[in-house]
Design an enzyme around this catalytic site. Structure first.
Site, PDB file in Angstrom:
ATOM      1  N   ARG A  39      45.858 -35.302  -7.876  1.00  0.00           N
ATOM      2  CA  ARG A  39      45.239 -34.070  -7.381  1.00  0.00           C
ATOM      3  C   ARG A  39      46.251 -32.918  -7.317  1.00  0.00           C
ATOM      4  NH1 ARG A  39      40.244 -36.008  -4.795  1.00  0.00           N
ATOM      5  NH2 ARG A  39      39.695 -33.866  -4.453  1.00  0.00           N
ATOM      6  N   ARG A  43      43.983 -27.367  -3.681  1.00  0.00           N
ATOM      7  CA  ARG A  43      43.987 -26.370  -2.608  1.00  0.00           C
ATOM      8  C   ARG A  43      45.312 -26.115  -1.918  1.00  0.00           C
ATOM      9  NH1 ARG A  43      38.954 -29.143   0.075  1.00  0.00           N
ATOM     10  NH2 ARG A  43      40.210 -30.816  -0.839  1.00  0.00           N
ATOM     11  N   ARG A  52      39.891 -20.341  -7.689  1.00  0.00           N
ATOM     12  CA  ARG A  52      38.720 -21.050  -7.164  1.00  0.00           C
ATOM     13  C   ARG A  52      37.717 -20.051  -6.579  1.00  0.00           C
ATOM     14  NH1 ARG A  52      34.954 -22.712  -5.410  1.00  0.00           N
ATOM     15  NH2 ARG A  52      34.441 -24.501  -4.113  1.00  0.00           N
ATOM     16  N   ASP A  89      36.293 -33.214 -12.263  1.00  0.00           N
ATOM     17  CA  ASP A  89      36.008 -34.097 -11.129  1.00  0.00           C
ATOM     18  C   ASP A  89      35.311 -35.354 -11.638  1.00  0.00           C
ATOM     19  OD1 ASP A  89      36.069 -33.841  -7.978  1.00  0.00           O
ATOM     20  OD2 ASP A  89      34.285 -34.976  -8.522  1.00  0.00           O
TER      21      ASP A  89
END
Ligand code: CP3
Length: 356
Positions: A39, A43, A52, A89
């Site tokens: 990942r 974020r 995003r 994803d």
């Protein structure tokens, strides 16, 4: 003339330059472990949050090749990593099969829970065409990636994807999916078969589009007894590996059965993956003893050690590297990086692994 020669020699270097991460996955021990971070695009990076916000919904970002490629490459601009992972994803698979997924801010993914009619309605014929933007993203990343960097593609393993399709959301114990599988074995087998075939065609397409390595994310391999583990995890992952290799014989595949615990060795021996992702709850020495001698490993730092940073982080990085030093090792976390992770700690981690 001189210019042309220089161009040619550059092309030769590009073509012959080794990718340390790919080499390690294929079973060749490297002087120091190559590193990427599960990942790694996400974020904890302000530049990710900025894109995003501009992209609209999370899935809009996943299906926007230009922005998704940019986000995939962001972590490599900041850190000296050995690979880029495709930004997408695991739940684009149900979405592309026609079970539409929504990501609700703060709540995670939501989809209409699947039943018998829902399974019958899955649109396998449209599946790969709907994922063409993701394949385009791979080609774009590849065209911008340096020759010694590895491009990692991925999909969720059938069981993990099925847990979301059946429950309609994430859960801590996967009880809905486990009960579904036990109560309606024939229907469950039908769903798993669709997911096995979809995963094979999706991964083959990713490899053909330019992925050097693919990872099977079995994030919910925990909470299963040995029979269920064999039937939902080992069986389907083995079929996916076999199906991919039937089309791409030398495909480099990492399996990551998070929570496999006592079943780790069996997964490693039977599925045919090249390398095993090791979660952080698995002791390094247990993994070493459980897996075939020459099998490569990836992992397995606790992501919260990276949040906390400091001396404990440095010590643990050394322990993990030492513990896996006898086999091919790709340094990584034992699960995804969390949004609270300070960027400076990621830099320290990468430097520590580079200096190892
Ligand atoms: O950088 C990378 O690793 C590539 C991108 C990637 C994402 N998800 C982006 C993402 C990868 C490889 C995944 C895999 C994934 N997705 C898994 C398996 C790995 C794991 O962590 O266990 C799972 C279970 C999912 C499903 C999923 N996606 C959930 C449960 C959530 C919500 C929880 C969360 O972390 O927010 C997502 C959303 C998601 N996927 C985000 C990102 C960057 C955050 C959404 C956002 O930015 O708004």
């Amino acid at each position: 003339m001189y210019f042309r020669l220089a161009e040619n020699s550059k092309m030769v270097t590009m073509a012959t330059m080794k990718k340390p991460l790919l080499e390690a996955v294929k079973g060749k021990r490297q002087k120091r472990p190559p590193i990427w971070i599960m990942r790694q695009a996400g974020r904890y990076l302000p530049e990710y949050r900025e894109i995003r916000e501009r992209a609209g919904s999370f899935l809009d970002l996943c299906y926007n090749p230009r922005l998704a490629a940019e986000v995939s490459l962001q972590p490599l601009k900041r850190f000296d990593l050995d690979g880029a992972i495709l930004f997408s994803d695991i739940l684009v698979v149900p979405d592309a099969l026609g079970q539409r997924v929504e990501f609700v801010q703060g709540d995670g993914p939501v989809l209409p829970p699947i039943d018998q009619e829902g399974i019958a309605r899955l649109e396998t014929d449209l599946f790969l065409a709907r994922l063409s933007p993701v394949l385009e993203t791979i080609a774009l990343i590849k065209s911008r990636l340096e020759a010694d960097k590895t491009l990692i593609g991925f999909c969720g393993s059938p069981w993990t994807v099925a847990t979301y399709m059946i429950a309609g959301k994430g859960s801590t114990d996967q009880a809905k999916a486990r009960l579904f599988a036990l109560r309606k074995p024939a229907l469950f087998a039908e769903l798993m078969n669709i997911l096995v075939q979809a995963s094979i065609s999706y991964l083959v397409a990713q490899l053909r589009a330019g992925a050097d390595v693919v990872q099977l994310f079995e994030s919910w391999a925990l909470n299963l007894d040995e029979k269920c583990f064999r039937s939902y995890v080992i069986g389907p992952n083995t079929k996916v590996v076999e199906g991919v290799r039937a089309a791409v014989p030398d495909a480099a595949i990492i399996g990551f059965p998070r929570g496999a615990a006592g079943m780790l060795g069996e997964y490693g021996r039977e599925t045919g993956v090249n390398m095993m992702g090791i979660d952080y709850a698995t002791p390094v020495s247990f993994a070493v003893d459980a897996l075939p001698e020459d099998m490569g490993v990836q992992g397995n730092l606790d992501p919260l050690r990276l949040v906390a940073g400091g001396a404990q982080l440095e010590r643990r990085v050394e322990e993990v590297i030492l513990g896996f030093s006898e086999r091919p090792h790709v340094f990584n976390l034992g699960h995804g990086i969390v949004p609270e992770t300070p960027i400076a700690h990621v830099s320290s981690l990468v430097e520590a692994v580079r200096g190892a």
